[in-house]
Each structure stands twice: as C-alpha cells, then as structure tokens.
Scaffold this active site. Structure first.
Site, PDB file in Angstrom:
ATOM      1  N   ASP A 108      38.660  39.795  39.645  1.00 50.17           N
ATOM      2  CA  ASP A 108      37.750  38.747  39.362  1.00 50.17           C
ATOM      3  C   ASP A 108      36.525  39.116  40.059  1.00 50.17           C
ATOM      4  OD1 ASP A 108      36.846  36.498  38.110  1.00 50.17           O
ATOM      5  OD2 ASP A 108      38.303  35.140  39.194  1.00 50.17           O
TER       6      ASP A 108
HETATM    7  C1  BGC Z   1      36.014  33.390  37.340  1.00 56.17           C
HETATM    8  C2  BGC Z   1      36.629  34.036  36.158  1.00 56.17           C
HETATM    9  C3  BGC Z   1      35.672  34.761  35.096  1.00 56.17           C
HETATM   10  C4  BGC Z   1      34.425  35.651  35.689  1.00 56.17           C
HETATM   11  C5  BGC Z   1      33.363  36.135  34.587  1.00 56.17           C
HETATM   12  C6  BGC Z   1      34.850  34.387  37.678  1.00 56.17           C
HETATM   13  O1  BGC Z   1      33.945  33.662  38.729  1.00 56.17           O
HETATM   14  O2  BGC Z   1      36.767  33.173  38.162  1.00 56.17           O
HETATM   15  O3  BGC Z   1      37.380  33.222  35.581  1.00 56.17           O
HETATM   16  O4  BGC Z   1      36.326  35.229  34.175  1.00 56.17           O
HETATM   17  O5  BGC Z   1      33.835  34.860  36.652  1.00 56.17           O
HETATM   18  O6  BGC Z   1      32.763  35.065  34.144  1.00 56.17           O
END
Ligand code: BGC
Length: 715
Positions: free
Chosen positions: A264
C-alpha cells in the site's frame, strides 16, 4: 472453475514472460517492481526521462485517461532499452466515471451478481481510459463503524463478504476484452484496527484472523484475483507489509496465490515509523523478503535492491520470481500486443446502459429502516425538500468517497429525481441546512417553511470526505445540527421522510421513532436522485438489508451479530451479565434487517435431514409467499449456531441466503443448501474442522429473527 489465473492464456503469458525476463538487466528487472504516481512528472524532467530510459518504471498509479496514458506509454516505450509497457492502475472502487453505490451499499443488495455487473461496467470504462488494474475490491471485514473505510467493503460478515469478494473479482477480471486486474486489499486485518482508528494496530488471534478476516481474500483468490495489496497496519506486532507469515506462508503457501503483491502507498517506508525497520534499505529488505513484489510508489526498490543483492540479503531468484509474475500479467492483459487504447473508447463513459445499471443498483442497495405507511408516496400534492444533501454540493456527497474520477455535475440530485418522478407535485426546496452547527432560529425557519407542504423529505447524513481513508470518527450521530433539524421538522406535525446518505452506519436512535419513514440510501452514485425517487414512489420496492449492525449508541461499538458466546449472555434479567448498564442490550438495527412495502411469509420449512455427515449437505426448503400489496424481493437468511465445540463459537452465523423476487400474492419454493463444509471453523491448531455435534438453525428475515428455529446434528 476457469478464471484468468488458471486459463491456457495465463500459461502462454508466463512462457512469454520467461523469455523476456532472460533479456533484462538488473535495473530493468527492479524497474518492473516499481510503481510511480503523478509526482514523477512534477519532478525535474531529467529524473523522469532517466527513469524511462533506464527502465526504472513498471507501473503508474492514478494517471488515467486514454490520451494521457497513451502519451506516457509511447514516451516510455520509445525511451526504454527494452520496451516493456507500463501497467496503469487506479482505485476503481465503485465505478469509474459512472459511479455506482459504495461497496458497503452494494452488499446491502444481498445480490453479489449486482456487484459483478457494476464492476464489469466499471472495468469497461476504466479500460477505455487506459487502465488495466484496479486497487479493489476491498474485502476487509469491518465491525467498527468508526472506521471510515467501512464504506469500501462489504460489511461485517465473513460469509457474505466472501461471496461479494468473488463476484467483484469476476466482474473486474472476467470481462471479455476489457479485463481489469483485481487487487484484493488490504491484506490483512486492516478492518480490525483498534478503535476504528485508521492505520492503527490490529491485534487479532490467529484463529480469528483465519476464520474471520482471511476467508474473503481466499474467496477472491479462488475466483482468480491477480493481485493483492499489503495493508498499512501491523498484525499482532508484525506490519502486514513485512509479514512473511501472511504474504508468503499463508497467501502463497496455503491459498495458492500466483499473482503479485503490491505494497500500500508508502507502507514500505512506514516500516521505519512502525519501529520495524531501521532505515529505507532495511525496510525494502524486510518488505521484499516477506513477499511484497511491487512497491507503491517511488524509488525505494530501485535505490536499495542492488545493494541488498550484493550483500546477499536478497536473492536474484526471488527478484526473478517477482518480475516474472508482473510480466506474466502484463502479457495476460494484452499490454504487449496493444499498449495503447483507442480514445474513442471513452464514449462509453456514462453510456445509457451504465446509467440504467447505476439507477437499478442505487435502488437495490437502499435499506428501509422505518415506515409508518407513508411510503410509497401516493397522490402527494406538495413536498418540502430540505437537508444539507439537497443542495448542489450534495451532488458530490451522494457519490461517496473513492470516486476520484467521477463527475459530480452528472449526479442526479434528489430534487431532480423527484421532479421527474412526480411532475405534478409542488416541490418546495428549502435551503439553509448544513452539516455543521445551525442556529435554532435558522432551524425553526426551515421547519416553518416546510410545514406548508403535505410531506417533508429531509436528506441528511455525511459529506463524502467523512468516510473513506482517514475518515475515522469518534461520534456516529448525525453531525452538526442535523438531528435538531429532523426533530424540528417532526414537530411541525407533517410526516417526515428522512433519507440518510452516509458511508457508514450512523446512530439514528433519537430520530428513529419520530420520523414517518427512514430510508438509508447510503451513497447511491450518479443516478442517486432517480434511484431514490423510484423507491419513494414505489416504482421499486426496497429490498436492501443491512450488512453491518447499526448501533444504538457509539458506546456499543464494536457490536456485531456474530460475536462469540459468553458465559453471561445478556438477557436483561439480572445485573451480572455481559451488557452496558446505560443503554439497551440490542443494537438499533440488527445485521440482516430491512423493510419492504410488502410482507413475506415463510411456511412449510423443512430440512432434508436432521442429521448429516461431516462431508454431507443439508438442504433447507421453504415456501416464501408475498402476502402484501406490492411486488417485491425477500432476502431469506439462514443462520446456524454450533452448540458445543472445542472453541467458543459465535452465537449465530450466516451460512446461506437467497434473494427471491415475488409478485404480490405469488409464492415460490426456495431451497438453500448448507454443505457441512461451511460449518467448519478454525480450531486451536489453526486447522479448519467440522466437529460433530448439535446445531441450531434459523430461517430468518434478519439476524435477530428467531421465529423459525430448527435442530440438526453433524455426525
Ligand atoms: C490506500 C489504498 C489505495 C492507495 C492508492 C492508499 O492510501 O490505502 O487503498 O489503493 O492509496 O490510491
């Protein structure tokens, strides 16, 4: 079953990837493991060009649109020594341009096929914009509505969430010519963050981890999910992004996952803040060794993996394994044959078919919580429409969070929906309501204006930014003065229909018995106004049922229907039992609850046997009759309780359901299968076991409904 990960095409793609892998330099290999966001362009031009030339970029996130992705792709392919197209990824969570109801809302349809259709439509639009990969579905079990990300998932129940997880994967991926690779997130136990505080620690027993939090991931992987995202949180002291047990032993070893894992955003670097890694190099070493293949986002892999290889801390064969799985999926999505998309494809955005689906979904997902008979509206001459979500800003909020590329100006407002559905009614739209504090005088002015109409409709709830990532809340009551507004409207003596639009279950106890009707519309998406008008006028009969418990007060949280049996179950009969002294034992609305304009009767319920083998199957048959005045859909739910087991079992667990549409007066015979395998639980040796013994079974309209109770045994 066939899916993209076990298809002949996958095998062919892997062979091609193996050939290409042989030609890559170390830098190019690590580049395939590195994803970049928009910021690479805002950095100095030279950095971006160097990255392209040296092959240090494998993927992009949140760069979207046919024109843009084509341009970046062509720059990349022209500059690279070995041309390898980038895979463009984005958060396609509940639609792309056409926005469907949020996932939590979708789960309330109890119709996984609806989600499959919504995600297939979203995949088509996203694909047209150059995307081949979505960061979804989110399949985190969420038992705490203070956690804002509850809106992104399918509720509190593992069985139901698993069905939706598989459906979402099929919708995104098994999509003919426009597959969008799915990414099961956030692996794992992100929904167990303590107190619902986002990014916080998850301390869960391994039994609960395997029994409650992991099955939806397994279901998605069985449906062919190509990728998985590691979570921000730690799980029992080991950050998910550096958790070898989760990412390698369980995911690959036990679940047979063949795709790749992306961290993530920032979660590799955050290993330092967790106090789990000393510096960026250590963080990369720990994340990669644990099983992260691709980093979102930035240069940490590019910068650190070469030295880690030289020092013998990482092995080349592991790098090759990660690169191979990424290249395989690039081949599989057709990127090498056709790295560009036809800009004309974007004409599919907001196409009639997708708008019709959004309208259907918006209506299927709403849950009718109260109705004194005012709904559906009949011969209504005048309506007062008020509440903060009736204003133009409501157009964005009715879409919900995680719809970065949606177009709020396309959202059908509640006003427009009502005007189209009831053209003869006089609709008095009363401005002035807000999400923040309102003076009593302003509330009274709205109420006295509203009193001039036959019926008052108040659209209240949350702004879209109040849920979603970092949208944790300590208070779950309607924010600002919305509750006072509703109560003042009720004091006018006019019937008040309250529409609640929010990303999470809210505490509605103070207004529940005052309003004439309470309809939880969630955040319905682009067709919000039309979907809501369909429900209010009875064109569509509400059939949504809750997939999360609605608490009576925030102090009850976490409160979920399938909690383990205690030695002192709450009955209210004496003091010394498991309950709070200062609030009801029960939640406001239980899991599975939802009203309809019609009524259903369950009769002639029979079990195929009262004793089944541990590898057998029970079939429960019943007649469902629509006994009311409207056509509509019943959601028949099957719950069980394992009475005595080697580990304490939940008081009740959903193990089957069927949604049945019936015209008024019609009956249908419904059969719900219960394979004994579904009665398995994780024992203290972390094995899934079906233990022989006595079970209770309920056929029910919601998790608190105990009218139809049966006994059976597993031999
Ligand atoms: C979130 C994810 C997301 C990613 C990309 C992160 O901050 O936790 O769920 O897919 O950002 O946008």
């Amino acid at each position: 079953m066939d899916n993209i990960m076990n298809s002949p095409a996958y095998k062919a793609a892997r062979e091609k990837a193996q050939e290409l892998l042989k030609k890559l330099t170390l830098t190019e290999k690590i580049g395939q493991l590195s994803q970049f966001g928009n910021s690479i362009y805002s950095s100095e031009e030279k950095i971006y060009e160097d990255h392209f030339r040296e092959g240090k970029v494998g993927s992009f996130l949140t760069l979207r649109g046919a024109e843009k992705t084509n341009k970046i792709q062509s720059d990349l392919l022209e500059m690279q020594r070995t041309p390898i197209p980038a895979i463009f990824a984005d958060d396609v969570i509940h639609g792309y341009r056409t926005t469907f109801p949020t996932p939590i809302a979708q789960s309330c349809s109890w119709d996984p096929e609806l989600t499959e259709r919504c995600d297939a439509a979203a995949a088509k639009e996203a694909y047209a914009a150059g995307l081949k990969w979505t960061f979804g579905p989110m399949v985190d079990i969420a038992r705490d509505p203070r956690w804002g990300r509850i809106m992104e998932g399918f509720g509190e129940d593992t069985y139901l969430c698993s069905q939706f997880a598989a459906a979402a994967v099929r919708g995104f991926q098994d999509n003919g010519k426009t597959p969008l690779l799915a990414c099961m997130k956030h692996y794992a136990a992100y929904g167990a963050c303590v107190g619902g505080r986002d990014y916080n620690t998850a301390d869960v027993s391994l039994e609960t981890l395997h029994e409650v939090y992991l099955p939806p991931f397994k279901a998605g992987i069985d449906a062919g999910a190509a990728t998985v995202m590691s979570a921000f949180n730690d799980v029992n002291g080991v950050p998910a992004t550096a958790n070898h047990y989760l990412l390698t032993d369980v995911l690959r070893g036990q679940f047979g996952f063949k795709g790749f894992v992306v961290s993530d955003a920032g979660s590799v670097g955050e290993l330092i803040a967790h106090g789990f890694a000393a510096d960026p190099k250590d963080a990369v070493c720990k994340a990669f060794s644990a099983g992260v293949d691709m980093i979102m986002a930035g240069d940490m892999f590019n910068d650190n993996i070469p030295a880690l290889l030289e020092e013998g801390k990482l092995k080349m064969e592991d790098i090759d394994r990660s690169v191979l799985s990424i290249l395989t999926l690039k081949y599989l999505t057709g990127l090498f044959e056709e790295p560009y998309v036809d800009p004309d494809g974007e004409k599919i955005f907001f196409c009639e078919e997708h708008l019709a689906l959004a309208r259907e979904a918006g209506a299927q997902c709403a849950v009718l919580l109260e109705n004194n008979g005012i709904l559906p509206l009949k011969n209504v001459k005048s309506i007062a429409l008020t509440g903060p979500l009736t204003h133009p800003c409501g157009q964005a909020h009715l879409l919900g969070g995680w719809c970065g590329i949606a177009d709020p100006s396309r959202t059908v407002t509640i006003e427009d929906g009502l005007r189209a559905a009831i053209p003869d009614a006089n609709i008095n739209v009363i401005p002035g309501a807000t999400f923040v504090h309102m003076d009593k005088d302003d509330i009274d002015a709205i109420a006295s204006d509203a009193a001039g109409s036959d019926v008052i409709i108040a659209v209240v709830g949350e702004e879209n930014g109040m849920a979603g990532e970092a949208g944790s809340k300590a208070d779950l009551e309607l924010c600002g003065s919305q509750e006072d507004l509703i109560l003042a409207l009720c004091d006018t003596g006019r019937p008040v229909i309250c529409l609640v639009s929010a990303g999470r279950p809210l505490v509605l106890s103070k207004i529940k018995d005052k309003v004439a009707a309470l309809l939880n519309i969630w955040q319905p998406g682009t067709e919000a106004g039309n979907a809501v008008a369909d429900l209010l006028t009875g064109k569509v009969n509400p059939s949504g049922h809750l997939t999360t418990t609605f608490p009576y007060t925030v102090g009850q949280v976490p409160i979920y229907y399938n909690h383990p049996s205690t030695g002192r179950p709450a009955s209210g009969r004496w003091r010394f039992e498991s309950k709070y002294m200062d609030c009801p034992i029960e939640p406001l609305y239980p899991f599975g609850y939802g009203l309809s304009y019609t009524s259903f009767e369950y009769s002639e319920i029979s079990l195929s046997s009262n004793s089944i083998a541990a590898d057998g199957e029970l079939k429960v048959s019943l007649t469902v009759t629509n006994t009311g005045d409207y056509d509509g859909a019943a959601v028949v739910q099957l719950y069980v309780r394992d009475l005595v087991a080697s580990r304490v079992r939940p008081v009740k667990e959903l193990k089957g359901f069927k949604k049945v549409f019936l015209e008024k007066g019609a009956s249908a015979r419904v059969v719900i299968s219960l394979p004994a395998a579904n009665l398995a639980f994780v024992n203290s040796d972390l094995e899934w076991v079906v233990e022989p013994g006595q079970f209770k079974l309920w056929i029910a309209d919601n998790s608190a409904d105990e009218r139809f109770e049966f006994d059976f045994e597993v031999r």
